[in-house]
Scaffold this active site. Structure first.
Site, PDB file in Angstrom:
ATOM      1  N   GLN A 163      12.373 -14.596  59.943  1.00 31.25           N
ATOM      2  CA  GLN A 163      11.769 -15.805  60.495  1.00 31.25           C
ATOM      3  C   GLN A 163      11.631 -15.710  62.001  1.00 31.25           C
ATOM      4  O   GLN A 163      10.636 -16.151  62.576  1.00 31.25           O
ATOM      5  CB  GLN A 163      12.626 -17.020  60.131  1.00 31.25           C
TER       6      GLN A 163
ATOM      7  N   HIS B 129      -7.488 -66.585  45.520  1.00 28.52           N
ATOM      8  CA  HIS B 129      -6.860 -65.642  44.595  1.00 28.52           C
ATOM      9  C   HIS B 129      -6.530 -66.348  43.279  1.00 28.52           C
ATOM     10  O   HIS B 129      -6.817 -65.849  42.190  1.00 28.52           O
ATOM     11  CB  HIS B 129      -5.560 -65.077  45.197  1.00 28.52           C
TER      12      HIS B 129
ATOM     13  N   ASP C 291       6.934 -16.066  50.824  1.00 32.45           N
ATOM     14  CA  ASP C 291       5.818 -16.012  51.777  1.00 32.45           C
ATOM     15  C   ASP C 291       4.568 -15.413  51.154  1.00 32.45           C
ATOM     16  O   ASP C 291       3.451 -15.794  51.514  1.00 32.45           O
ATOM     17  CB  ASP C 291       6.203 -15.166  52.997  1.00 32.45           C
TER      18      ASP C 291
ATOM     19  N   HIS D 270       8.417 -14.362  63.684  1.00 30.22           N
ATOM     20  CA  HIS D 270       7.173 -15.130  63.656  1.00 30.22           C
ATOM     21  C   HIS D 270       6.759 -15.597  65.040  1.00 30.22           C
ATOM     22  O   HIS D 270       5.589 -15.525  65.422  1.00 30.22           O
ATOM     23  CB  HIS D 270       7.330 -16.366  62.761  1.00 30.22           C
TER      24      HIS D 270
ATOM     25  N   GLU E  89      12.905 -25.786  56.516  1.00 33.71           N
ATOM     26  CA  GLU E  89      11.671 -25.362  55.842  1.00 33.71           C
ATOM     27  C   GLU E  89      12.010 -24.400  54.703  1.00 33.71           C
ATOM     28  O   GLU E  89      11.589 -24.594  53.564  1.00 33.71           O
ATOM     29  CB  GLU E  89      10.752 -24.685  56.859  1.00 33.71           C
ATOM     30  N   HIS E  90      12.748 -23.338  55.011  1.00 34.60           N
ATOM     31  CA  HIS E  90      13.208 -22.370  54.018  1.00 34.60           C
ATOM     32  C   HIS E  90      14.736 -22.399  53.960  1.00 34.60           C
ATOM     33  O   HIS E  90      15.388 -22.373  55.003  1.00 34.60           O
ATOM     34  CB  HIS E  90      12.787 -20.939  54.392  1.00 34.60           C
TER      35      HIS E  90
END
Length: 466
Positions: A255, A416, A357, A258, A323-324
């Site tokens: 990670q 109504h 991924d 990235h 996230e992961h």
């Protein structure tokens, strides 16, 4: 990596994580200015920003179909085979997410249900800056296609020399993308959101990008649909004494490479593990072609959390809401029920996050920055819309109208109640409409509110003065 040592019974807090939170104000302001300019001036503004930020601007933003069709023949055969394997498995997974319309009938004949309809058009944003992401093409385009979206357009920035990645275009071809436009950044989001002379607008924009892309998506949200506002990638490894430090080190680095802003968390109840993991990182990172990015991420955004027990480690994971999430634990599957907040969960030491991924099947476009507390991975459901279907019979109307009239009276919404009351009168007479319209309008208040509700009591707040 920064260390947080939690004593027995101590919980990880958001203050401990020290996340930056929302997009910086200056980024939001710059992206909004670009979006508004493109909305006002169309292609001319897009060209100016492309030259300024991408260093290249094609004469025609739309990529010719022949280039798209030629791309699979320009890449390595093993890569193409891998791409097709990934496509097959991602599609098989997302096929199970497809929702169908459904209807049910009450005993009185009233029909209720949901009509599921695919969006007409979407744009997928595919980054092209530090790296090429053909996997993102598959992950964003396949669920749209499975949902039945008729027009899937892709926007991706060209390189400074005016080229596009053959990997990215090959993925677009395999995924069945209908149109590709060589434009990136906030200007691309604006172009597909509002349309220009050469780039038609879409109904929804999805896909990851840099901070300016995320800010542009937030700015256009509401005028078009958007998916999550994704931030930098992140991983959290939950590990006990059974974890292999070398494997954990590689997973953190996967990670970190990235983006310098990527966040990596190691949560463990084994106090000896962090030092062994970091020693393995040192042995591995110097061999990485992305050493500078990886080191920057781990040094500046890496966090180690050491807890007293495994249960408290799981609690820390839920606070991170990553996230992961990787579970490097002896009985990883038994922990699954305790995990409440995570975008994707990789159970067991064999479940490398990069499998998710690329080829496993579930989508890799995931909530970041703690938003897994309330957000979902991208899926087929993001490309379908749901319309409620309500069809009453006279019998069903007579059963439910009194409740409508009482609630409408409580809210002071006379018409109504009248709308229901007039139908009650017709249903009781067995008629489809009023033969004498003026007569039907007489004494309308009694038709709307056949009885006056008793006044409610007053609920006074304790200690209130005023």
């Amino acid at each position: 990596m920064r260390r947080i040592m939690l004593a027995a019974g101590q919980a990880l807090t958001q203050a401990d994580l020290n996340r930056s939170g929302a997009l910086p104000r200056e980024v939001m302001k710059s992206a909004a200015a670009i979006v508004d300019d493109v909305r006002e001036r169309g292609d001319a503004a897009v060209r100016e920003y492309c030259r300024r930020f991408d260093g290249a601007c094609p004469s025609d933003f739309r990529v010719p179909r022949e280039l798209l069709d030629a791309a699979p023949g320009m890449v390595d055969g093993e890569f193409l085979s891998s791409l097709r394997r990934a496509h097959r498995q991602i599609r098989e997974f997302h096929e199970r997410q497809r929702e169908n319309s459904w209807f049910e009938a009450r005993p009185d004949g009233t029909i209720l249900g949901v009509k599921v309809t695919p969006l007409d058009s979407v744009a997928i944003y595919v980054p092209g800056g530090r790296a090429q992401y053909p996997s993102t093409v598959l992950m964003d385009a396949i669920p749209a296609k499975v949902a039945g979206v008729r027009r899937v357009a892709m926007v991706t920035p060209p390189q400074h020399d005016g080229t596009l990645s053959a990997y990215t275009l090959a993925a677009a071809s395999v995924a069945g993308v209908d149109e590709v436009y060589a434009v990136g950044g906030a200007q691309a989001v604006a172009a597909v959101a509002y349309g220009t002379e050469s780039i038609p607008r879409v109904d929804k924009v999805v896909g990851p990008g840099n901070a300016y892309v995320a800010a542009a998506k937030r700015h256009v949200s509401g005028d078009v649909g958007t998916d999550m506002i994704a931030g930098p990638s992140e991983v959290c490894v939950l590990a006990d004494a059974s974890a292999d430090p070398v494997v954990v080190a590689a997973d953190l680095m996967a990670q970190a490479e990235h983006d310098p802003m990527a966040s990596c968390y190691l949560v463990t109840c084994d106090p000896s593990l962090p030092d062994r993991v970091l020693a393995a990182v040192e042995r591995l990172v110097s061999q990485s072609p992305r050493e500078k990015i990886t080191r920057s991420s781990l040094d500046d955004r890496g966090v180690v959390v050491v807890t007293a027990t495994l249960a408290e480690a799981v609690g820390a994971v839920n606070a991170v809401a990553p996230e992961h999430l990787e579970l490097h634990c002896a009985d990883a599957m038994s922990l699954l029920g305790s995990v409440r907040n995570a975008g994707a969960i990789f159970v067991g030491a064999w479940s490398s996050e990069p499998l998710g991924d690329y080829v496993a099947g579930p989508d890799h476009t995931l909530p970041t920055g703690g938003t897994a507390r309330f957000s979902n991975p991208l899926g087929v459901y993001d490309f379908q819309k749901h319309s409620s279907v309500i069809s009453y019979t006279p019998q069903g109307l007579l059963a439910d109208a009194p409740a409508v009239q009482a609630m409408a009276q409580a809210e002071g919404l006379w018409a109504h109640a009248l709308s229901a009351g007039l139908r009650v009168r017709l249903a009781k007479r067995g008629e489809q409409g009023f033969a004498d319209a003026p007569a039907a309008c007489e004494d309308a208040t009694r038709i709307a509110w056949p009885r006056t509700l008793d006044a409610p009591g007053a609920l006074r707040l304790p200690g209130y003065e005023g």
